[in-house]
Design a protein around this motif. Structure first.
Motif, short mmCIF file in Angstrom:
data_model
loop_
_atom_site.label_atom_id
_atom_site.label_comp_id
_atom_site.label_asym_id
_atom_site.label_seq_id
_atom_site.Cartn_x
_atom_site.Cartn_y
_atom_site.Cartn_z
N LEU A 182 7.25 -7.39 8.45
CA LEU A 182 6.64 -6.30 7.69
C LEU A 182 5.42 -5.73 8.43
N LEU A 183 4.68 -6.59 9.12
CA LEU A 183 3.50 -6.11 9.86
C LEU A 183 3.91 -5.13 10.95
N GLN A 184 5.04 -5.41 11.61
CA GLN A 184 5.53 -4.49 12.64
C GLN A 184 5.98 -3.19 12.01
N ARG A 185 6.63 -3.29 10.87
CA ARG A 185 7.10 -2.07 10.21
C ARG A 185 5.93 -1.20 9.75
N LEU A 186 4.84 -1.83 9.34
CA LEU A 186 3.67 -1.06 8.93
C LEU A 186 3.09 -0.25 10.09
N SER A 187 3.24 -0.77 11.30
CA SER A 187 2.69 -0.05 12.47
C SER A 187 3.44 1.25 12.74
N GLU A 188 4.62 1.42 12.15
CA GLU A 188 5.39 2.64 12.38
C GLU A 188 4.71 3.87 11.79
N CYS A 189 3.70 3.67 10.96
CA CYS A 189 2.96 4.83 10.45
C CYS A 189 2.30 5.60 11.59
N LEU A 190 2.12 4.95 12.75
CA LEU A 190 1.44 5.58 13.87
C LEU A 190 2.39 6.25 14.86
N GLU A 191 3.68 6.30 14.54
CA GLU A 191 4.61 6.97 15.43
C GLU A 191 4.23 8.44 15.61
N HIS A 192 3.62 9.02 14.57
CA HIS A 192 3.19 10.43 14.64
C HIS A 192 1.67 10.51 14.52
N SER A 193 0.97 9.58 15.16
CA SER A 193 -0.50 9.56 15.07
C SER A 193 -1.14 10.77 15.72
N SER A 194 -0.39 11.52 16.53
CA SER A 194 -0.94 12.74 17.14
C SER A 194 -1.39 13.72 16.06
N LEU A 195 -0.82 13.63 14.85
CA LEU A 195 -1.26 14.49 13.76
C LEU A 195 -2.71 14.20 13.38
N LEU A 196 -3.12 12.94 13.49
CA LEU A 196 -4.52 12.60 13.20
C LEU A 196 -5.44 13.11 14.30
N HIS A 251 24.11 1.39 14.46
CA HIS A 251 24.39 0.03 14.96
C HIS A 251 23.10 -0.74 15.23
N TYR A 252 21.96 -0.04 15.25
CA TYR A 252 20.67 -0.66 15.56
C TYR A 252 19.66 -0.41 14.44
N TYR A 253 20.13 -0.56 13.20
CA TYR A 253 19.27 -0.49 12.02
C TYR A 253 18.57 0.86 11.87
N TYR A 254 19.07 1.90 12.50
CA TYR A 254 18.46 3.23 12.51
C TYR A 254 17.06 3.22 13.12
N PHE A 255 16.82 2.34 14.06
CA PHE A 255 15.53 2.30 14.75
C PHE A 255 15.36 3.53 15.64
N THR A 256 14.14 4.04 15.71
CA THR A 256 13.80 5.04 16.72
C THR A 256 13.40 4.30 18.00
N LEU A 257 13.17 5.03 19.08
CA LEU A 257 12.74 4.37 20.31
C LEU A 257 11.37 3.72 20.12
N PHE A 258 10.52 4.33 19.31
CA PHE A 258 9.23 3.71 18.99
C PHE A 258 9.44 2.36 18.34
N THR A 259 10.36 2.29 17.37
CA THR A 259 10.61 1.04 16.66
C THR A 259 11.25 0.01 17.58
N MET A 260 12.11 0.46 18.49
CA MET A 260 12.79 -0.47 19.41
C MET A 260 11.80 -1.34 20.18
N CYS A 261 10.62 -0.79 20.49
CA CYS A 261 9.69 -1.51 21.36
C CYS A 261 8.78 -2.46 20.59
N LEU A 262 8.80 -2.43 19.25
CA LEU A 262 7.83 -3.20 18.49
C LEU A 262 7.99 -4.71 18.67
N ASN A 263 9.21 -5.18 18.79
CA ASN A 263 9.43 -6.62 18.96
C ASN A 263 9.82 -6.98 20.38
#
Length: 457
Positions: free
Chosen positions: A51-65, A356-368
């Motif tokens: 869950l901690l890794q999934r929470l970090s996905e909020c920053l996939e679009h951190s350029s908006l901040l 086939h990969y849990y609908y991960f984006t490339l950002f998510t692929m690198c988390l683990n």
């Protein structure tokens, strides 16, 4: 720890396991109306992330901040921050697998040193209730959060309710020096970064915004095609004034026609207020896009034009899951695109194989992805063997390791004589867990070997 999407892996070691021969009913029938965080779910229904890794996905679009920090007006800043919140919702719609529950004391660190740099640190600070504490720092902003997730089963759906909240501290435009901020973020040492951050925390040249996440509901848990939606409102409050943005997710009636449901699903609208006065409006599809409405007189006016932003719409209700339909948000005369979801860095083949990969984006692929170039504490999620084994498709071994860790945590809870004290966050007088800044000194000798056969808690 540092991510680089140009060199990170582009797929998982193994395909997602076929769940057609597994039934979750035997587990869920005991949990109707109860908190699912207290139940052990078979590992086949997990995705290979904590869950901690999934929470970090909020920053996939951190350029908006980053854009919000540079916005010329407070209204434009509100639009960009609200779009950032919407972008986080979009990452969940296709994802109906459950992340692994973090162990007490588990941590996750993620750093991006390329475009839109940030440094994310999270720790599981409480087990019952389950609370995750988050601290992330960008060029001109600091994002913190305490998430307290409750998950309940209601017969045909699962509802996730977050009792925690988010706080964004963002530099005032008048105090910014973008070039020096970028330079300091990339060039200073971790200890220097910590000192800079502590100075920022004491600085009054910032604005503070707060909000809570909406409820999420996953439908058709037992039968049919599972799909996810969000419900309710998001109230984004500016703490130094009476200004706020209220985003309302459109509700739908189960007795409505299929065409009406399709038109309403995943849509949102809202206003930016100063007290009771409306300053601006917005609308969109939280799986795909966010539009500002620059003229308040246009709110009720519709054109014949629909969203033409392109990109990649998240999964919609009752459709072919491999190919998302075009976004059908109907625009007003003054609708102006602020953000839209796109996966431009993925090839057509990768897009078609995402299911086939849990609908991960490339950002998510690198988390683990395994890290060899940076020293991490032994509590980091990447060292969990149950997650790693599921990622590799070894289901029985993953289930055995998950069970071992759960039993180990229960045994430690029974013998713990005093309240657990987190390593990197400290509870304040408001019962909120605040980052101490100690993590960035990178002194991990006192960290427990959380995932080993013999725990040191």
């Amino acid at each position: 720890m540092a991510i680089d999407l140009t060199t990170s892996r582009r797929k998982l070691p193994s395909l997602m396991l076929d769940r057609s021969s597994y039934s979750i009913f035997s587990v869920l029938k005991q949990a109707i109306g109860k908190d699912l965080t207290r139940f052990s779910i078979p590992v086949v229904w997990n995705e290979p992330l904590s869950l901690l890794q999934r929470l970090s996905e909020c920053l996939e679009h951190s350029s908006l901040l980053d854009q919000a920090a540079l916005a010329d007006t407070s209204i434009e800043r509100f639009h960009l921050i609200t779009a950032f919140i919407v972008s986080h919702l979009s990452s969940h719609l296709e994802r109906t697998s459950k992340p692994f529950n973090p162990l007490l004391g588990e941590t996750f660190e993620l750093k991006n040193e390329k475009d839109a740099p940030f440094h994310f640190i999270a720790e599981q600070v409480s087990h019952h209730p389950p609370i995750s504490a988050i601290h992330a720092r960008g060029l001109n902003w600091i994002l913190t959060g305490n998430t307290q997730l409750g998950i309940k089963f209601h017969g045909t759906n699962v509802a996730a309710l977050d009792e925690g909240g988010w706080v964004l501290r963002i530099r005032k435009k008048s105090s910014l020096s973008r070039s020096s901020s970028i330079s300091s973020f990339h060039s200073c040492t971790e200890e220097d970064n910590q000192q800079n951050q502590e100075a920022n925390d004491q600085d009054n040249d910032y604005e503070e915004y707060t909000w809570k996440s909406p409820n999420a509901v996953v439908h058709n848990i037992l039968f049919g095609h599972m799909w996810c939606e969000f419900q309710g409102q998001i109230n984004l409050q500016h703490m130094q004034s009476n200004r706020r943005a209220i985003l309302t997710i459109k509700s739908h009636s189960w007795f409505a026609s299929q065409a009406t449901k399709a038109a309403e699903m995943f849509k949102f609208s809202g206003f930016i207020y100063d007290g009771d006065d409306k300053l601006s409006a917005f609308h969109g599809n939280y799986g795909h896009c966010y539009y500002a409405i620059d003229n308040l007189n246009d709110v009720e006016l519709k054109t014949r034009s629909c969203c033409s932003a392109g990109g990649h719409n998240s999964m919609q209700f009752n459709f072919n899951t491999l190919i998302a339909p075009p976004c059908d948000v109907i625009l007003t005369p003054s609708s102006r695109l602020i953000w839209h979801r796109h996966l431009l860095s993925m090839t057509d083949e990768e897009l078609l194989s995402r299911h086939h990969y849990y609908y991960f984006t490339l950002f998510t692929m690198c988390l683990n992805e395994e890290i060899f170039s940076t020293i991490l504490p032994p509590t980091d999620c990447r060292y969990r063997r149950d997650i790693r084994l599921l990622e590799q498709g070894t289901l029985e071994a993953a289930a055995a390791e998950k069970h071992r860790l759960e039993e180990q945590q229960r045994a430690e809870a029974r013998t713990r004589e005093c309240e657990y004290q987190p390593l990197w966050f400290k509870k304040n007088d408001n019962n909120e867990y605040i980052y101490t800044g100690e993590y960035e000194k990178r002194k991990f000798d006192h960290c427990p070997n959380l995932f080993s056969q013999v725990s040191c808690l």
